[in-house]
Design a protein around this motif. Structure first.
Motif, PDB file in Angstrom:
ATOM      1  N   LEU A 195      -3.336 -10.489   0.211  1.00 12.61           N
ATOM      2  CA  LEU A 195      -1.965 -10.088   0.519  1.00 12.61           C
ATOM      3  C   LEU A 195      -1.291  -9.278  -0.583  1.00 12.61           C
ATOM      4  CD1 LEU A 195      -0.616 -13.321   2.213  1.00 12.61           C
ATOM      5  CD2 LEU A 195      -1.375 -11.220   3.303  1.00 12.61           C
ATOM      6  N   LEU A 196      -1.743  -9.412  -1.829  1.00 20.51           N
ATOM      7  CA  LEU A 196      -1.044  -8.738  -2.929  1.00 20.51           C
ATOM      8  C   LEU A 196      -1.932  -7.799  -3.745  1.00 20.51           C
ATOM      9  CD1 LEU A 196       0.964 -11.859  -4.149  1.00 20.51           C
ATOM     10  CD2 LEU A 196       1.768 -10.021  -2.661  1.00 20.51           C
ATOM     11  N   ALA A 197      -3.057  -8.289  -4.231  1.00 21.27           N
ATOM     12  CA  ALA A 197      -3.892  -7.483  -5.132  1.00 21.27           C
ATOM     13  C   ALA A 197      -4.641  -6.380  -4.396  1.00 21.27           C
ATOM     14  CB  ALA A 197      -4.872  -8.379  -5.886  1.00 21.27           C
ATOM     15  N   ALA A 198      -5.306  -6.715  -3.293  1.00 18.51           N
ATOM     16  CA  ALA A 198      -6.069  -5.703  -2.549  1.00 18.51           C
ATOM     17  C   ALA A 198      -5.190  -4.559  -2.043  1.00 18.51           C
ATOM     18  CB  ALA A 198      -6.834  -6.352  -1.396  1.00 18.51           C
ATOM     19  N   PRO A 199      -3.988  -4.833  -1.493  1.00 18.55           N
ATOM     20  CA  PRO A 199      -3.141  -3.713  -1.079  1.00 18.55           C
ATOM     21  C   PRO A 199      -2.727  -2.812  -2.246  1.00 18.55           C
ATOM     22  CG  PRO A 199      -2.359  -5.718  -0.062  1.00 18.55           C
ATOM     23  CD  PRO A 199      -3.424  -6.106  -1.031  1.00 18.55           C
ATOM     24  N   ALA A 200      -2.484  -3.420  -3.406  1.00 17.02           N
ATOM     25  CA  ALA A 200      -2.134  -2.613  -4.576  1.00 17.02           C
ATOM     26  C   ALA A 200      -3.310  -1.717  -4.976  1.00 17.02           C
ATOM     27  CB  ALA A 200      -1.736  -3.517  -5.739  1.00 17.02           C
ATOM     28  N   ILE A 227       0.845  -1.199   0.000  1.00 10.07           N
ATOM     29  CA  ILE A 227       0.000   0.000   0.000  1.00 10.07           C
ATOM     30  C   ILE A 227       0.878   1.247   0.000  1.00 10.07           C
ATOM     31  CG2 ILE A 227      -1.623   1.379   1.368  1.00 10.07           C
ATOM     32  CD1 ILE A 227      -2.835  -1.287   2.340  1.00 10.07           C
ATOM     33  N   SER A 228       1.870   1.269   0.879  1.00  9.55           N
ATOM     34  CA  SER A 228       2.761   2.422   1.001  1.00  9.55           C
ATOM     35  C   SER A 228       3.524   2.672  -0.303  1.00  9.55           C
ATOM     36  CB  SER A 228       3.735   2.188   2.155  1.00  9.55           C
ATOM     37  OG  SER A 228       4.588   3.275   2.326  1.00  9.55           O
ATOM     38  N   SER A 229       3.985   1.622  -0.939  1.00  9.38           N
ATOM     39  CA  SER A 229       4.745   1.761  -2.189  1.00  9.38           C
ATOM     40  C   SER A 229       3.875   2.292  -3.324  1.00  9.38           C
ATOM     41  CB  SER A 229       5.344   0.414  -2.597  1.00  9.38           C
ATOM     42  OG  SER A 229       6.268  -0.010  -1.631  1.00  9.38           O
TER      43      SER A 229
END
Length: 176
Positions: free
Chosen positions: A111-116, A53-55
């Motif tokens: 873990l990967l798609a939702a944070p993006a 998310i931060s990135s």
């Protein structure tokens, strides 16, 4: 921010992690922790999504860079936000009699798609909000060019001042 991580397997589902990261002055901060596999699982669930998310958000919004424990707390907070918004996917996949592949896809999504998606949406909306505020104040067409330039300069100073206040507030909590 660059981070070096060394992992040593101690047997019986236990690991030793040596983590190094630079502080604001460029010196390396070292942290060694002994964890079980369960603790690694929890860390993966509550750190990796926050980092993603931060990135993604950083591509649109510039902000202060936190060091060490403050950065870790930010990652935990963002990961908790991700889990609150998308954790229901895992709950549905685990409680239904779904295939292992479906459960793996659910975990991959959380873990990967939702944070993006969250980081992208947060960055875009924050950028649009800032541009809307700046535009609504000095781009009305009614003010002179000098006034518009002065207002733009004033707003930039205001946002920079707010960021500086937040930085000082964070430094005050580090001494506690």
């Amino acid at each position: 921010m660059f981070c070096h991580i060394n992992c040593v397997h101690l047997g019986s589902r236990r690991f030793s992690f040596q983590i190094k990261w630079p502080d604001s002055l460029g010196a390396w901060v070292e942290w060694e922790i002994f964890l079980s596999l369960d603790a690694v699982y929890v860390a993966f669930v509550f750190v990796v999504p926050g980092y993603i998310i931060s990135s993604f958000r950083a591509h649109f919004v510039t902000g202060q860079r936190l060091d060490g424990p403050d950065y870790f707390v930010r990652l935990l907070t963002l990961s908790a936000l991700n889990f609150a918004l998308s954790g229901w996917v895992i709950y549905l996949a685990v409680n239904s009699s779904s295939d292992a592949k479906v459960r793996a896809l659910a975990w991959g999504f959380v873990l990967l798609a939702a944070p993006a998606i969250i980081g992208f949406a947060s960055g875009v909306t924050s950028k649009q909000f800032r541009e809307a505020i700046e535009g609504s104040v000095y781009d009305t067409g009614q003010a002179s060019k000098e006034t518009k330039v002065a207002m733009k300069h004033h707003l930039k100073r205001m946002f920079d001042h707010i960021a500086e206040m937040a930085k000082h507030a964070d430094q005050g909590t580090q001494g506690s």
